[in-house]
Design a protein around this motif. Structure first.
Motif, PDB file in Angstrom:
ATOM      1  N   SER A 270       0.852  -1.192   0.000  1.00  0.00           N
ATOM      2  CA  SER A 270       0.000   0.000   0.000  1.00  0.00           C
ATOM      3  C   SER A 270       0.888   1.242   0.000  1.00  0.00           C
ATOM      4  O   SER A 270       1.178   1.843   1.040  1.00  0.00           O
ATOM      5  N   ILE A 271       1.332   1.611  -1.193  1.00  0.00           N
ATOM      6  CA  ILE A 271       2.228   2.755  -1.362  1.00  0.00           C
ATOM      7  C   ILE A 271       1.586   3.720  -2.350  1.00  0.00           C
ATOM      8  O   ILE A 271       1.188   3.316  -3.454  1.00  0.00           O
ATOM      9  N   ALA A 272       1.455   4.972  -1.965  1.00  0.00           N
ATOM     10  CA  ALA A 272       0.795   5.957  -2.833  1.00  0.00           C
ATOM     11  C   ALA A 272       1.550   6.135  -4.140  1.00  0.00           C
ATOM     12  O   ALA A 272       0.940   6.236  -5.214  1.00  0.00           O
ATOM     13  N   LEU A 273       2.886   6.189  -4.060  1.00  0.00           N
ATOM     14  CA  LEU A 273       3.694   6.384  -5.256  1.00  0.00           C
ATOM     15  C   LEU A 273       4.849   5.382  -5.226  1.00  0.00           C
ATOM     16  O   LEU A 273       5.948   5.697  -4.759  1.00  0.00           O
ATOM     17  N   PRO A 274       4.617   4.156  -5.710  1.00  0.00           N
ATOM     18  CA  PRO A 274       5.667   3.127  -5.678  1.00  0.00           C
ATOM     19  C   PRO A 274       6.814   3.469  -6.617  1.00  0.00           C
ATOM     20  O   PRO A 274       6.692   4.359  -7.481  1.00  0.00           O
ATOM     21  N   ARG A 302       7.293   6.038  -9.640  1.00  0.00           N
ATOM     22  CA  ARG A 302       8.551   6.772  -9.735  1.00  0.00           C
ATOM     23  C   ARG A 302       9.574   5.859 -10.404  1.00  0.00           C
ATOM     24  O   ARG A 302       9.529   4.637 -10.252  1.00  0.00           O
ATOM     25  N   PHE A 303      10.489   6.459 -11.130  1.00  0.00           N
ATOM     26  CA  PHE A 303      11.469   5.664 -11.887  1.00  0.00           C
ATOM     27  C   PHE A 303      12.869   6.180 -11.607  1.00  0.00           C
ATOM     28  O   PHE A 303      13.136   7.379 -11.691  1.00  0.00           O
ATOM     29  N   PHE A 304      13.762   5.256 -11.240  1.00  0.00           N
ATOM     30  CA  PHE A 304      15.163   5.599 -11.004  1.00  0.00           C
ATOM     31  C   PHE A 304      16.051   4.555 -11.660  1.00  0.00           C
ATOM     32  O   PHE A 304      15.752   3.358 -11.644  1.00  0.00           O
ATOM     33  N   THR A 305      17.124   5.021 -12.245  1.00  0.00           N
ATOM     34  CA  THR A 305      18.112   4.111 -12.825  1.00  0.00           C
ATOM     35  C   THR A 305      19.492   4.489 -12.312  1.00  0.00           C
ATOM     36  O   THR A 305      19.758   5.661 -12.008  1.00  0.00           O
ATOM     37  N   ALA A 306      20.334   3.483 -12.189  1.00  0.00           N
ATOM     38  CA  ALA A 306      21.684   3.739 -11.691  1.00  0.00           C
ATOM     39  C   ALA A 306      22.437   4.647 -12.657  1.00  0.00           C
ATOM     40  O   ALA A 306      22.342   4.477 -13.872  1.00  0.00           O
ATOM     41  N   PRO A 307      23.187   5.635 -12.145  1.00  0.00           N
ATOM     42  CA  PRO A 307      24.015   6.456 -13.034  1.00  0.00           C
ATOM     43  C   PRO A 307      25.046   5.596 -13.743  1.00  0.00           C
ATOM     44  O   PRO A 307      25.381   4.502 -13.288  1.00  0.00           O
ATOM     45  N   MET A 308      25.536   6.077 -14.872  1.00  0.00           N
ATOM     46  CA  MET A 308      26.424   5.290 -15.724  1.00  0.00           C
ATOM     47  C   MET A 308      27.593   4.689 -14.947  1.00  0.00           C
ATOM     48  O   MET A 308      27.924   3.507 -15.115  1.00  0.00           O
TER      49      MET A 308
END
Length: 360
Positions: A270-274, A302-308
């Motif tokens: 139950s997460i508002a913005l997973p 939300r979207f996150f990717t590891a920096p290069m």
């Protein structure tokens, strides 16, 4: 602030890093140094990593890489609170070099040594770089691993999907080798695909539509090989079109598989913005990450990717995982080398999962 020396030698990068910070619900971290010696040129002629060559290079470069990491950080070795080292999964020879070095430093300084699961390093990178709070969904895609994992909290990981055969990074490497491109294959395939037609070849989208969000890439590799053989001799245009079509098939497959996992993750949390995090070497692919990012925007994730610099193997992520475990009092003794080491020990291997990427 806790100060950790991290050491990474699980495959073909010899790496050391110094990370300072504190963990907790809202992590606070600073990468003081992140030194890496890449063995790409040592293995390029073979189209893949040769374990004996990798282990020898680790022995030759380890001391200098640690010295460089310390010099760049401005820290003295005596100031570190603990040493974190990758103790699995990976190539046995490399793991031995790293763990023996870490243990020697630990004995000399009377400091604790923390064995780190390489996959946990990738899993926690988003907390190091973007202060992501638990829980979150992780897509781990690299040369040895293709998994979707629910990262519940430190030390608690639930595998939602894995590959039943080959890892995605390996599929990129094999495609590049087949087409006469360089090693590692991912960057070369992506570059060649920029001038290609992604619709020319109707490559399969393996497992697309299946209820379970697992992966399979061996059939896609076979389809690429058969197409290349039928079109031989290949022109520059042919190679570009094959790369573009292969990359399009991979992207469509990942979107379908990740979408299934996102639905499952949202239903159990139950997460508002997973949050969806992408880590591992393939996270450097801009086409794949752009597609996943767009999908997240449409589904209120939300979207996150590891920096290069942290997408591939590195010691900063190992140091951070060590910092989190050090502050939580999670220090195992003795350190055991594990060439196979699943993040979720309760997950069952799938049929055909003899590859390290599928089993681990």
């Amino acid at each position: 602030m806790t100060l950790i020396l991290g050491i990474e030698t699980s495959c073909d990068e010899t790496a050391a890093a110094i990370v300072s910070g504190s963990a907790g619900d809202v992590p606070n971290a600073e990468i003081l140094s992140n030194a890496v010696y890449s063995q790409i040129e040592d293995h390029a002629a073979y189209g893949g990593v040769v374990p004996e060559i990798a282990a020898r290079a680790h022995v030759e470069k380890m001391d200098a890489i640690i010295a460089r990491a310390l010099d760049e950080s401005g820290a003295d070795l005596s100031e570190v609170d603990a040493i974190a080292v990758t103790s699995g999964p990976g190539l046995g020879g490399g793991l031995i070099v790293g763990t023996m070095t870490a243990q020697a430093i630990g004995i000399a300084l009377d400091k604790p040594v923390i064995g780190i699961n390489h996959l946990e390093g990738h899993a926690l990178t988003a907390r190091l770089t973007d202060q992501i709070a638990f829980p979150y969904l992780l897509l781990l895609v690299s040369g040895g691993h293709t998994q979707i994992i629910s990262v519940e909290r430190l030390g608690q990981y639930r595998r939602l999907a894995t590959t039943i055969d080959d890892a995605l990074g390996e599929a990129f490497d094999k495609t590049a080798k087949l087409l006469g491109l360089g090693y590692p294959g991912g960057p070369h395939v992506e570059k060649q695909a920029r001038s290609g037609d992604p619709t020319r070849l109707a490559f399969p989208r393996p497992m697309k539509g299946n209820a379970r969000p697992d992966f399979s890439f061996s059939g896609l590799k076979t389809a690429v090989r058969l197409a290349a053989e039928e079109m031989a001799p290949l022109s520059e245009r042919d190679v570009s079109d094959i790369c573009a079509s292969f990359q399009a098939a991979v992207t469509d497959t990942l979107l379908d598989r990740v979408s299934k996992a996102m639905t499952s993750f949202s239903a159990s949390h139950s997460i508002a913005l997973p949050t969806l995090v992408v880590a591992g070497g393939v996270a450097a692919n801009q086409v794949i990450c752009r597609a996943l990012g767009n999908h997240c925007a449409q589904t209120e994730y939300r979207f996150f990717t590891a920096p290069m610099a942290l997408a591939g193997d590195n010691a900063a992520m190992i140091a951070w995982a060590g910092l989190e475990r050090f502050e939580a009092g999670m220090i195992d003794d003795p350190i055991l080398i594990k060439t196979r080491w699943p993040l979720d020990p309760n997950s069952e291997p799938l049929i055909g999962s003899g590859k390290r990427g599928a089993k681990a």
